[in-house]
Design a protein around this motif. Structure first.
Motif, mmCIF file in Angstrom:
data_model
loop_
_atom_site.group_PDB
_atom_site.id
_atom_site.type_symbol
_atom_site.label_atom_id
_atom_site.label_comp_id
_atom_site.label_asym_id
_atom_site.label_seq_id
_atom_site.Cartn_x
_atom_site.Cartn_y
_atom_site.Cartn_z
ATOM 1 N N PRO A 145 22.810 -40.296 -4.965
ATOM 2 C CA PRO A 145 23.936 -41.315 -4.159
ATOM 3 C C PRO A 145 23.893 -41.055 -2.653
ATOM 4 C CG PRO A 145 24.775 -40.503 -6.147
ATOM 5 C CD PRO A 145 23.681 -39.476 -5.815
ATOM 6 N N ARG A 146 24.417 -42.185 -1.766
ATOM 7 C CA ARG A 146 24.564 -41.822 -0.494
ATOM 8 C C ARG A 146 25.693 -41.075 -0.183
ATOM 9 N NH1 ARG A 146 23.056 -47.251 3.051
ATOM 10 N NH2 ARG A 146 21.406 -48.182 1.153
ATOM 11 N N PRO A 147 25.539 -40.306 0.944
ATOM 12 C CA PRO A 147 26.938 -39.676 1.386
ATOM 13 C C PRO A 147 27.754 -40.779 2.056
ATOM 14 C CG PRO A 147 25.032 -38.404 2.184
ATOM 15 C CD PRO A 147 24.376 -39.494 1.486
ATOM 16 N N LYS A 148 29.112 -40.526 1.792
ATOM 17 C CA LYS A 148 30.196 -41.726 2.335
ATOM 18 C C LYS A 148 29.876 -41.876 3.757
ATOM 19 C CE LYS A 148 33.877 -38.554 3.343
ATOM 20 N NZ LYS A 148 35.322 -38.141 3.105
ATOM 21 N N GLU A 149 29.316 -40.912 4.567
ATOM 22 C CA GLU A 149 29.169 -41.097 5.966
ATOM 23 C C GLU A 149 27.948 -41.918 6.409
ATOM 24 O OE1 GLU A 149 31.222 -37.051 5.397
ATOM 25 O OE2 GLU A 149 29.303 -38.076 4.413
ATOM 26 N N LEU A 150 27.097 -42.162 5.373
ATOM 27 C CA LEU A 150 25.893 -43.083 5.488
ATOM 28 C C LEU A 150 25.986 -44.223 4.688
ATOM 29 C CD1 LEU A 150 23.132 -40.354 5.603
ATOM 30 C CD2 LEU A 150 24.346 -41.328 7.460
ATOM 31 N N ASP A 151 27.001 -44.431 4.011
ATOM 32 C CA ASP A 151 27.019 -45.837 3.169
ATOM 33 C C ASP A 151 27.686 -46.990 3.908
ATOM 34 O OD1 ASP A 151 27.098 -47.256 0.976
ATOM 35 O OD2 ASP A 151 28.784 -46.467 -0.054
ATOM 36 N N ILE A 152 26.864 -47.747 4.530
ATOM 37 C CA ILE A 152 27.271 -48.626 5.310
ATOM 38 C C ILE A 152 27.132 -49.977 4.706
ATOM 39 C CG2 ILE A 152 26.714 -47.589 7.642
ATOM 40 C CD1 ILE A 152 24.243 -49.550 7.674
ATOM 41 N N VAL A 153 26.701 -50.008 3.318
ATOM 42 C CA VAL A 153 26.505 -51.217 2.742
ATOM 43 C C VAL A 153 27.935 -52.069 2.556
ATOM 44 C CG1 VAL A 153 25.848 -52.363 0.391
ATOM 45 C CG2 VAL A 153 24.440 -50.335 1.381
ATOM 46 N N GLY A 154 27.784 -53.312 3.014
ATOM 47 C CA GLY A 154 28.839 -54.147 2.698
ATOM 48 C C GLY A 154 29.986 -53.796 3.809
ATOM 49 N N LYS A 155 29.868 -52.942 4.861
ATOM 50 C CA LYS A 155 30.829 -52.641 5.722
ATOM 51 C C LYS A 155 30.885 -53.507 6.821
ATOM 52 C CE LYS A 155 32.242 -48.639 3.733
ATOM 53 N NZ LYS A 155 31.046 -48.629 2.663
#
Length: 546
Positions: free
Chosen positions: A182-192
């Motif tokens: 899974p992506r780390p939250k710091e790199l999870d830009i999907v849908g942001k």
């Protein structure tokens, strides 16, 4: 300067024998640093550099063979791309260097079961107001204006291009491997939304600063890595270190061993991804994890005496076979203790912080990160050193403008094509220096970066030589070219015309500084940097005016 949180959690990490690390709690204390407000390492008591029996020993090239060890970390316990849970993914993605260490940190941080959790949780990226602590390239425009005309601006410290490129690469990596991890939250830009992505970029920049300011160059296998504890010792800019970071750097780039692997003779493994990048050792450890967990309660705290015993055992093994009582003692150890024993019995497979001078009680203990100027310290560590002896002030912009004068076209053309490299070579030989190191800026327009005034107010030798060259008539220029084997001696002769030219450049350089009010939150970083650069130029102008 380290910004550290959860110190007790970090100390607990060191106390866990499975982490194969030793922090000398009897001698060391972590407190607020004497300068800057971050964390620093202080002496709990007077420490005599000659009074401790336990000493280092990193091979024949060890610089301080008889000095007390304050920190020892097995290379198995450092956080590098090679050691991390994503090592094989980094290899397949062709990522290494700082980019790999940042990604390794992010993915280990996202894993609550990471073996580095106690260390990773100690790395703080936020200030007292909860805002990310970002490098100068991420400052607001008002703060960046304060650096106008400084060496920091000239050297690109305020340019965010590199950090933007890092972020783009990190996002692409996270997207490509998310089917595996899974992506780390710091790199999870999907849908942001864009506004939130920009805030995430700011956090990422703070993480890059935190990681890069702590990273050490380890060896040919690991490259850059985070070394728990070593990053707590703050920098002394005045060539007066109290401790020294030591490790064996010349190791096999395929397996990390310092000798005996055979890769230098027969080449690397047939499948490098399988043998050194897939973390197969970690998988084997996981398979035996249940058995080791049953023995966790038997683990002993790592102390200086324990390390002494390990190294003493190694010496005995080299001289004779271990006696029966030693075998019985080893048999009583838990699996993790035996593994830790093996790691610490070979100091060449560890990273050490060793004491190089005696320290008084309650004195802060300093390392040195190298001969770093304030612009570099500001960019990489977010602090500056008052009256930094490694500071210089460049005259490149002034020389570029001056070079447009056609009167000096032949002088400058010859200097660019031949003169600069030749002068640096002759200068290096005359001073007994490494010619390759002296000529590192000899390509393209790189020589202009070497045109500068040193911290003592004197022009560098190449700078004076260039000014002296421009002061020559065309007849004298031809004579110097014909006798180029004497270039070093010809261009270091003091000449009032060269002095006047340098004086003119320095006066122009002073005019670059703007009259900008420094915001309160930046004064401790920006004001010392600007003031010292102006002091350097003032000294140069005073001397050249004589």
């Amino acid at each position: 300067m380290a910004t550290t949180a959860n110190v007790e959690g970090l100390l607990d990490w060191f106390r866990d024998p499975s982490n194969k690390s030793f922090w000398n709690e009897d001698l060391l204390d972590i407190r607020t640093a004497s300068v800057g407000g971050g964390a620093g390492v202080f002496a709990r008591e007077d420490i005599d550099v000659h009074s401790h029996d336990h000493c280092g020993g990193h091979g024949d090239d060890h610089e301080h063979e008889d000095t007390p060890i304050l920190l020892r970390v097995s290379k198995e316990a450092i956080l590098s791309g090679r050691n991390s849970k994503i090592c094989n993914l980094l290899y397949e993605g062709g990522l290494d260097g700082m980019q790999a260490v940042v990604l390794a940190y992010l993915y280990e941080k996202a894993d609550p079961t990471s073996p580095w959790k106690g260390y990773v949780d100690s790395i703080n990226i936020y200030d007292d107001n909860g805002k990310p602590i970002v490098p100068p390239c991420m400052w607001d425009e008002e703060a960046k204006k304060c650096l106008k005309g400084t060496e920091a601006e000239v050297l690109g410290v305020t340019d965010p291009e590199e950090i933007e490129r890092y972020f783009t690469i990190a996002l692409a990596f996270a997207r490509e491997v998310e089917s595996v991890i899974p992506r780390p939250k710091e790199l999870d830009i999907v849908g942001k939304p864009q506004e939130e992505v920009e805030k995430m970029f700011e956090v990422y920049a703070a993480i890059v600063l935190a990681v890069s300011s702590r990273a050490f160059t380890i060896d040919d296998f690991h490259g850059l890595a985070l070394v728990p504890g070593a990053d707590l010792f703050n920098h002394n800019a005045y060539d007066d270190e109290d401790v020294h970071f030591e490790t064996i750097a010349d190791v096999c780039p395929f397996c990390g061993k310092d000798s005996g692997c055979g890769h230098s003779e027969f080449g690397g493994p047939d499948s490098e991804e399988d043998d050194s990048m897939t973390g197969s050792d970690s998988e084997d450890e996981e398979e035996s994890g249940e058995e080791e967990e049953n023995d966790d309660e038997q683990l002993l705290e790592i102390t200086e005496e324990v390390i002494e015993r390990f190294e003493s055992d190694l010496l005995e093994q080299n001289g004779s076979e271990s006696d029966e009582s030693s075998d019985e003692s080893d048999a009583e150890l838990s699996p993790v203790e035996r593994e830790r024993n093996s790691a610490f019995s070979d100091p060449d497979s560890c990273c050490d912080i060793t004491l190089v001078k005696s320290i008084k009680k309650d004195q802060e203990i300093f390392n040195t990160y190298g001969d770093l100027s304030n612009p570099f310290l500001l960019s990489s560590y977010l602090f500056v050193a008052k009256n930094n002896p490694n500071d210089t002030v460049g005259l490149g912009r002034q020389i570029i403008r001056f070079s447009k004068n056609s009167k000096f076209a032949k002088h400058i053309s010859w200097w660019e094509k031949t003169g600069y490299v030749l002068f640096k070579s002759q200068f290096a030989r005359a001073r007994g220096l490494d010619e390759d190191e002296e000529q590192q800026d000899s390509v393209s327009d790189g020589w202009k970066l070497d045109m500068k005034i040193a911290a003592d107010g004197n022009p560098t030798p190449a700078t004076y030589a260039f000014a002296r060259l421009l002061s020559l008539s065309h007849i004298h220029l031809k004579r110097v070219i014909l006798q180029k084997h004497k270039l070093h001696s010809s261009l270091t002769i003091r000449d009032p015309r060269a002095n006047r030219l340098l004086l003119h450049w320095c006066q122009q350089r002073v005019s670059q500084y703007g009259e900008v009010k420094v915001p309160p939150g930046y004064k401790h970083m920006v004001s010392p940097l600007i003031n010292h650069e102006k002091q350097i130029l003032a000294k140069a102008i005073e001397r050249l005016s004589r």
